[in-house]
Design a protein around this motif. Sequence first.
Motif, PDB file in Angstrom:
ATOM      1  N   LEU A 163       0.952  -1.226   0.125  1.00 40.98           N
ATOM      2  CA  LEU A 163      -0.030   0.036   0.066  1.00 40.98           C
ATOM      3  C   LEU A 163       0.875   1.282   0.178  1.00 40.98           C
ATOM      4  O   LEU A 163       0.550   2.214  -0.662  1.00 40.98           O
TER       5      LEU A 163
ATOM      6  N   GLN B  43       3.837   1.350  -1.259  1.00 38.80           N
ATOM      7  CA  GLN B  43       4.415   1.493  -2.324  1.00 38.80           C
ATOM      8  C   GLN B  43       3.486   2.156  -3.450  1.00 38.80           C
ATOM      9  O   GLN B  43       4.036   2.868  -4.524  1.00 38.80           O
ATOM     10  N   ALA B  44       2.214   1.786  -3.592  1.00 38.85           N
ATOM     11  CA  ALA B  44       1.378   2.142  -4.340  1.00 38.85           C
ATOM     12  C   ALA B  44       1.052   3.758  -4.330  1.00 38.85           C
ATOM     13  O   ALA B  44       1.083   4.510  -5.106  1.00 38.85           O
ATOM     14  N   ALA B  45       1.042   4.325  -2.663  1.00 37.26           N
ATOM     15  CA  ALA B  45       1.111   5.736  -2.709  1.00 37.26           C
ATOM     16  C   ALA B  45       2.245   6.396  -3.064  1.00 37.26           C
ATOM     17  O   ALA B  45       2.108   7.362  -3.528  1.00 37.26           O
ATOM     18  N   SER B  46       3.355   5.736  -3.174  1.00 36.86           N
ATOM     19  CA  SER B  46       4.469   6.497  -3.419  1.00 36.86           C
ATOM     20  C   SER B  46       4.450   6.686  -5.377  1.00 36.86           C
ATOM     21  O   SER B  46       5.029   7.631  -5.781  1.00 36.86           O
ATOM     22  N   THR B  47       3.681   5.685  -5.857  1.00 38.52           N
ATOM     23  CA  THR B  47       3.623   5.712  -7.456  1.00 38.52           C
ATOM     24  C   THR B  47       2.572   6.822  -7.647  1.00 38.52           C
ATOM     25  O   THR B  47       2.523   7.181  -8.617  1.00 38.52           O
ATOM     26  N   LEU B  48       1.948   7.069  -6.580  1.00 36.25           N
ATOM     27  CA  LEU B  48       0.796   8.019  -6.957  1.00 36.25           C
ATOM     28  C   LEU B  48       1.400   9.588  -6.472  1.00 36.25           C
ATOM     29  O   LEU B  48       0.840  10.623  -6.401  1.00 36.25           O
ATOM     30  N   GLY B  49       2.645   9.737  -6.236  1.00 32.85           N
ATOM     31  CA  GLY B  49       3.452  10.965  -6.174  1.00 32.85           C
ATOM     32  C   GLY B  49       3.619  11.218  -4.728  1.00 32.85           C
ATOM     33  O   GLY B  49       4.125  12.541  -4.362  1.00 32.85           O
ATOM     34  N   ALA B  50       3.283  10.261  -3.627  1.00 35.98           N
ATOM     35  CA  ALA B  50       3.433  10.750  -2.127  1.00 35.98           C
ATOM     36  C   ALA B  50       5.000  10.592  -1.920  1.00 35.98           C
ATOM     37  O   ALA B  50       5.557   9.450  -1.965  1.00 35.98           O
ATOM     38  N   SER B  51       5.391  11.579  -1.043  1.00 33.40           N
ATOM     39  CA  SER B  51       6.873  11.513  -0.640  1.00 33.40           C
ATOM     40  C   SER B  51       6.699  10.704   0.549  1.00 33.40           C
ATOM     41  O   SER B  51       5.612  10.220   1.179  1.00 33.40           O
ATOM     42  N   PRO B  52       7.721  10.067   0.935  1.00 34.49           N
ATOM     43  CA  PRO B  52       7.683   9.127   2.140  1.00 34.49           C
ATOM     44  C   PRO B  52       7.275   9.668   3.359  1.00 34.49           C
ATOM     45  O   PRO B  52       6.529   9.113   4.182  1.00 34.49           O
TER      46      PRO B  52
ATOM     47  N   VAL C 173       3.694   9.582   2.877  1.00 35.46           N
ATOM     48  CA  VAL C 173       3.197   8.032   2.816  1.00 35.46           C
ATOM     49  C   VAL C 173       3.072   7.878   4.420  1.00 35.46           C
ATOM     50  O   VAL C 173       2.174   7.277   4.778  1.00 35.46           O
TER      51      VAL C 173
END
Lengths: 365, 230
Positions: free
Chosen positions: B121, B123-132, B135
């Motif tokens: 989940l 990982q999916a958030a980071s592909t949506l442009g979320a910084s660590p 996330v």
Amino acid sequence: MKIKLSKQLAQYKLEIDTQISATGICVVFGRSGAGKTSMINMLAGIDTPDSGSFSIAGRCFYHSQQGINLAVHRREIGYVFQQARLFPHLNIEANLKYGYSAKQDPGSDFYQNIIQLLQLQNLLKRYPTDLSGGEMQRVAIGRALLRKPKLLLMDEPLSSLDLPRKLELIPYLAKLNQQLQLPILYVTHSLDEVLFLADEMLLLDQGKIVLQGDVETVWNNQKMQPWLQQNQLSAIVHGSICAQHQDYPLTALDLGAQQQLWVNKIDKTLGTNVRIRIYAKDVSLTLTRANTAETSIRNIFACSIADIIKSEQNVKIKLALADNFLWADITLWAFDELQLQLHQQLYAQIKGVSINNTDCALPQH
Amino acid sequence: MLTEFEIQAISLSLKVAFSAVSFSLPLAIVTAWILARGNFYAKPLLDAIVHLPLVLPPVVIGYLLLIGFSQQGIIGAWLIEYLSVDISFSWQGAALASAIVAFPLMVRAIKLSIEAVDSKLEQAASTLGASPFKVFFTITLPLIVPGILSGVILAFARSLGEFGATITFVSNIPELTRTIPLAMYSFIQTPGAEQQALRLCLIAIGIALIALIGSYSLEQKMRRRIAHQH
């Protein structure tokens, strides 16, 4: 899109060097373990290659020599995973808007367009647990698109769904491809998805690209044989709708060189391009042309033998027909009695009823 | 119904436990995250240090605190000189003792829940442009709320029951450091105060029950809200 990547994996070395066109769906095809997911994970930035470079329209995402390696969240590359991976604590609307910034395009109806395209209107207030597999995957696709990616990666997005859900989702994907100018790399090992969705196709084996090109060329290539035989040997022919039968629910396709193929009715306008899959088991051979008044077979084509592949059980004959190819499966017995030779002229018979709408696709480009 | 003495002990106990838990919570989350996700050489050592208060006799912790935080102690002297804070023989000292003793319990519960978060989940958030950073605050943190909650409850309960470290470090001073367990101890030491001891005992059971039932229903509610999809 220029891709040149290499990475040592457990079993083999992945080495990819290719260019992919900027629009349309490019299917990355291959058996499981061929390196398909590894490849797109490197494009997304989830995995780091050992060396190489990767750029889209001149924008560099990774370059080992120049020390460029953009983090996943800076790449603007959408990713639809095998499982939808919706955030369970957020409702559908919040899931969709997770990567979407309305401030970036004020007054735009992009959000509404995506909602409409994927028909998500009625799901917005619900939570992921209340959704069916197909609905979840639709939300995942919408969520990835709303991020406005420069490239969309899809890793077997239909593989976790049962057949009815798959068929339900395929039209959305085709529509997506038609309406959005976005390159899509679509990983699958399903020939059906290739038939229905691919504009371009890339065959991956042991981490290397074996074949690349338009679907008909790759499908009918000798090197596709092992994959086609695993299911059932088939060929893809392309043609355009040239007539609808007046009395019966049948459609005629023009395959070029005055060859007409009658198939179950395709409800589209004349001139529409169609891609048809014909199984080798549905093709039989005769040396003289049968009189159509005396046979139930509607489709009889003059063609020539382009290749002969003998195995212990049967013989596979590749037939050249205008600028298409066909495969025919016959027994050794029949092969010996007909004394077939390479380049021999003969007639192929195809049962029109065996070709129905699960074998026919409408290419978008 | 309750005597003034009892009210004093109860409110002091609650104050000590609340401060102990709320001040150590952010540190516990960070520590739990490092232990769950970090991959470094000294991880076993950090893990051992975090768990030490769980296995050490509380009196040892109290003694160490006394050495470190008393007015002559290294840290205690520094605190007095630069921040004018003296925590020895005060309720803040009792809170510090409670916090240290309860810390491993809180970290353990939170660490388990972080490990249970599906990293796919994130990982999916980071592909949506979320910084660590994004996330963590929008995906990880909301998903571990039940774990944080049970960690907090455990730590709170442990703080309420803290005795050994507290009495060693800040002694047993009425109104300042005499929490419920210390008050009970005093009653037991006093001939003829059996009834008072019993009342305090019942009060302690009551508080514990209320906290446990409350936390249980809250946790159920949270879990339903973030029910996983698989």
